[in-house]
Design an enzyme around this catalytic site. Structure first.
Site, PDB file in Angstrom:
ATOM      1  N   LYS A  58       0.821  -1.216   0.000  1.00 36.48           N
ATOM      2  CA  LYS A  58       0.000   0.000   0.000  1.00 36.48           C
ATOM      3  C   LYS A  58       0.862   1.276   0.000  1.00 36.48           C
ATOM      4  O   LYS A  58       0.657   2.192  -0.795  1.00 36.48           O
ATOM      5  CB  LYS A  58      -0.929  -0.014   1.224  1.00 36.48           C
ATOM      6  CG  LYS A  58      -1.662   1.264   1.468  1.00 36.48           C
ATOM      7  CD  LYS A  58      -2.683   1.521   0.400  1.00 36.48           C
ATOM      8  CE  LYS A  58      -3.201   2.923   0.464  1.00 36.48           C
ATOM      9  NZ  LYS A  58      -4.267   3.177  -0.467  1.00 36.48           N
ATOM     10  N   CYS A  60      -3.444  10.678   0.988  1.00 42.11           N
ATOM     11  CA  CYS A  60      -2.666   9.470   0.734  1.00 42.11           C
ATOM     12  C   CYS A  60      -1.268   9.774   0.229  1.00 42.11           C
ATOM     13  O   CYS A  60      -0.283   9.466   0.876  1.00 42.11           O
ATOM     14  CB  CYS A  60      -3.412   8.617  -0.287  1.00 42.11           C
ATOM     15  SG  CYS A  60      -5.123   8.410   0.178  1.00 42.11           S
TER      16      CYS A  60
HETATM   17  N1  SAJ Z   1      -1.251  14.947  -9.058  1.00 40.30           N
HETATM   18  C1  SAJ Z   1      -0.296  15.688  -9.753  1.00 40.30           C
HETATM   19  N2  SAJ Z   1       0.151  15.222 -10.945  1.00 40.30           N
HETATM   20  C2  SAJ Z   1      -0.298  14.053 -11.490  1.00 40.30           C
HETATM   21  C3  SAJ Z   1      -1.257  13.300 -10.774  1.00 40.30           C
HETATM   22  C4  SAJ Z   1      -1.713  13.770  -9.560  1.00 40.30           C
HETATM   23  O1  SAJ Z   1       0.132  16.764  -9.295  1.00 40.30           O
HETATM   24  O2  SAJ Z   1       0.146  13.701 -12.589  1.00 40.30           O
HETATM   25  C5  SAJ Z   1      -1.764  15.437  -7.755  1.00 40.30           C
HETATM   26  C6  SAJ Z   1      -3.290  15.637  -7.746  1.00 40.30           C
HETATM   27  O3  SAJ Z   1      -3.651  16.881  -8.268  1.00 40.30           O
HETATM   28  C7  SAJ Z   1      -3.590  15.492  -6.256  1.00 40.30           C
HETATM   29  C8  SAJ Z   1      -2.566  14.476  -5.787  1.00 40.30           C
HETATM   30  O4  SAJ Z   1      -1.559  14.435  -6.775  1.00 40.30           O
HETATM   31  O5  SAJ Z   1      -3.367  16.708  -5.572  1.00 40.30           O
HETATM   32  C9  SAJ Z   1      -3.089  13.063  -5.584  1.00 40.30           C
HETATM   33  O6  SAJ Z   1      -4.033  12.750  -6.578  1.00 40.30           O
HETATM   34  P1  SAJ Z   1      -4.169  11.342  -7.302  1.00 40.30           P
HETATM   35  O7  SAJ Z   1      -5.327  11.472  -8.212  1.00 40.30           O
HETATM   36  O8  SAJ Z   1      -2.896  10.909  -7.911  1.00 40.30           O
HETATM   37  O9  SAJ Z   1      -4.401  10.295  -6.129  1.00 40.30           O
HETATM   38  P2  SAJ Z   1      -5.403  10.211  -4.864  1.00 40.30           P
HETATM   39  O10 SAJ Z   1      -4.713  10.789  -3.664  1.00 40.30           O
HETATM   40  O11 SAJ Z   1      -6.749  10.761  -5.173  1.00 40.30           O
HETATM   41  O12 SAJ Z   1      -5.518   8.629  -4.695  1.00 40.30           O
HETATM   42  C10 SAJ Z   1      -4.341   7.867  -4.467  1.00 40.30           C
HETATM   43  C11 SAJ Z   1      -4.330   6.687  -5.457  1.00 40.30           C
HETATM   44  N3  SAJ Z   1      -3.050   6.006  -5.386  1.00 40.30           N
HETATM   45  C12 SAJ Z   1      -2.311   5.757  -6.514  1.00 40.30           C
HETATM   46  O13 SAJ Z   1      -2.641   6.139  -7.617  1.00 40.30           O
HETATM   47  C13 SAJ Z   1      -1.049   4.980  -6.349  1.00 40.30           C
HETATM   48  C14 SAJ Z   1      -5.473   5.728  -5.109  1.00 40.30           C
HETATM   49  O14 SAJ Z   1      -5.415   4.585  -5.949  1.00 40.30           O
HETATM   50  C15 SAJ Z   1      -5.383   5.290  -3.631  1.00 40.30           C
HETATM   51  O15 SAJ Z   1      -6.483   4.466  -3.273  1.00 40.30           O
HETATM   52  C16 SAJ Z   1      -5.452   6.561  -2.787  1.00 40.30           C
HETATM   53  O16 SAJ Z   1      -4.341   7.394  -3.129  1.00 40.30           O
HETATM   54  C17 SAJ Z   1      -5.370   6.135  -1.309  1.00 40.30           C
HETATM   55  O17 SAJ Z   1      -6.410   6.179  -0.625  1.00 40.30           O
HETATM   56  O18 SAJ Z   1      -4.293   5.685  -0.890  1.00 40.30           O
END
Ligand code: SAJ
Length: 402
Positions: free
Chosen positions: A195, A249
């Site tokens: 995780k 996360c």
């Molecule tokens: N972000 C960027 N650039 C990107 C992608 C995301 O700056 O290219 C930023 C987003 O704007 C946001 C943050 O990262 O602020 C996180 O967003 P996200 O969409 O990547 O992820 P979360 O936090 O919504 O969900 C993550 C996911 N983990 C992974 O992709 C490895 C999800 O699958 C997990 O279930 C979740 O964390 C969790 O609960 O752990």
């Protein structure tokens, strides 16, 4: 029967999904107001498809209570907050849940912990709590992404960490009632590790993109153009730079690894510092854009978007709130901000509750979140200076990138 403990962002959809697929479910939460709301047929947060699932689960007889139930299976999905300064996880809610459920659990009950926990927590802090050694512990970390939770609950692959293959099969059967993805069975320590590794992987890759945004800015190059070209290489797939990393996360879980193995996590640690300082980089960009466009009063600057990412109402660890905090630390006047998903909930002092009030009396709009809301009405921003942190604004005049 399954008793889901903790009805937040993960527990509620999981409870509803199980119930909608014919499993007898009671959802338990100590927050009486939340339980009353659910019992009155009202949802507690917004998520695509949750409404429908809620109706199906209610039709199938799901119940909500503030009491722990006597049940063969417990799914624990309570929060694991973390201390911003020590970067340590607080597993006290998980500990309290396991202690409480033991008082009512029958012999041989299965306790599946879904909450995100630092590696080693189950053996180190949960197992020693068990008075009744017939209780089986398991860890099934969630992977669903806010904004697409319901689809991902059904379609994502899952991992289940257990002490024995028999328990693994039982738990797999339960999740297979709704999950169409592969369900891998492993040991508990490995499941805990997967995780945080998954979220660390994403944090590291976002940090790489964010670092590129600073290098390109320094060199007067367009980072999005550079990434677009690089991604045409068959083995390069760079993520998107942005105004920072939010949510509960990705800006949090990788720190658990850094905290546990400080000598072994130089890359992960550096990436976390890079992401954490990205809002400060945006603040510097705001000052640059103000200077370049002759804006001298920061009260004429507005931040569009407060949630941690697009089209959700979750603002935990949001880059906008991080930016406001940085600004306060540098003794600046808080920048006006607005979010269409938070019109009825004030989460910071400088927030306004409607779009018109937001646009009034500002010259520079900083696009912090790429909500669909703005993509339907770009014309409202015409004439303003724009700092686009996501490279999604189609207007051509007076638009600056990260
Ligand atoms: N972000 C960027 N650039 C990107 C992608 C995301 O700056 O290219 C930023 C987003 O704007 C946001 C943050 O990262 O602020 C996180 O967003 P996200 O969409 O990547 O992820 P979360 O936090 O919504 O969900 C993550 C996911 N983990 C992974 O992709 C490895 C999800 O699958 C997990 O279930 C979740 O964390 C969790 O609960 O752990």
């Amino acid at each position: 029967m399954v008793n889901v403990i903790g009805l937040g962002y993960i527990g509620l959809p999981t409870a509803l999904m199980l119930a909608a697929h014919g499993v007898e479910v009671v959802g338990t939460d100590l927050n009486e107001a939340l339980v009353n709301k659910l019992n009155a047929g009202e949802l507690t947060f917004e998520e695509k498809g949750l409404d429908n699932l809620f109706k199906q689960a209610c039709a199938c007889g799901i119940r909500f209570s503030t009491h722990y139930q006597r049940s063969e299976i417990y799914i624990v999905s309570v929060p694991t907050p973390y201390d911003k300064y020590t970067k340590k996880a607080d597993v006290s809610f998980v500990v309290a849940a396991v202690e409480t459920l033991q008082k009512v659990a029958p012999k041989d009950a299965i306790v599946v912990i879904e909450s995100t926990i630092p590696p080693g927590t189950i053996d180190g802090e949960i197992r020693p709590l068990l008075h009744d050694t017939s209780i089986h512990l398991a860890h099934a970390p969630e992977r669903i992404i806010p904004g697409n939770m319901i689809y991902e609950l059904v379609h994502n692959n899952r991992t289940i960490g257990v002490d024995s293959p028999e328990q693994g099969e039982k738990i797999k059967q339960l999740y297979a009632s709704f999950c169409k993805g592969d369900i891998a069975i492993t040991d508990i320590r490995s499941a805990e590790m997967t995780k945080v590794v998954e979220n660390a992987y994403r944090a590291v890759n976002i940090a790489f993109a964010n670092e590129l945004s600073r290098i390109c800015n320094h060199e007067g190059l367009d980072v999005f153009n550079i990434i677009n070209i690089c991604n045409k290489h068959p083995r390069v797939n760079i993520l998107n730079p942005g105004p920072g990393v939010g949510g509960h996360c990705i800006p949090v879980d990788p720190w658990f690894l850094v905290g546990l193995f400080p000598q072994l996590t130089k890359v992960i640690g550096a990436c976390m510092f890079t992401n954490d300082s990205q809002p400060l980089f945006v603040l510097r960009r705001i000052r640059e854009v103000m200077a370049q466009s002759g804006i001298t009063d920061s009260q004429r600057v507005g931040l569009y978007g407060i949630t941690y990412k697009e089209n959700v109402d979750d603002y935990r660890e949001s880059p906008t709130l991080q930016l406001l905090e940085e600004q306060e630390r540098h003794l600046g006047t808080p920048l006006k901000c607005y979010d269409p998903y938070l019109e009825h909930r004030a989460v910071c002092e400088s927030q306004v509750s409607n779009f018109d009030a937001f646009l009034k009396d500002i010259d520079l709009v900083v696009l912090m979140v790429k909500h669909d809301h703005i993509t339907r009405q770009w014309d409202r921003l015409e004439g303003k200076v724009i700092l686009d942190c996501h490279n999604f604004c189609p207007l051509s005049d007076k638009v600056y990138r990260l």
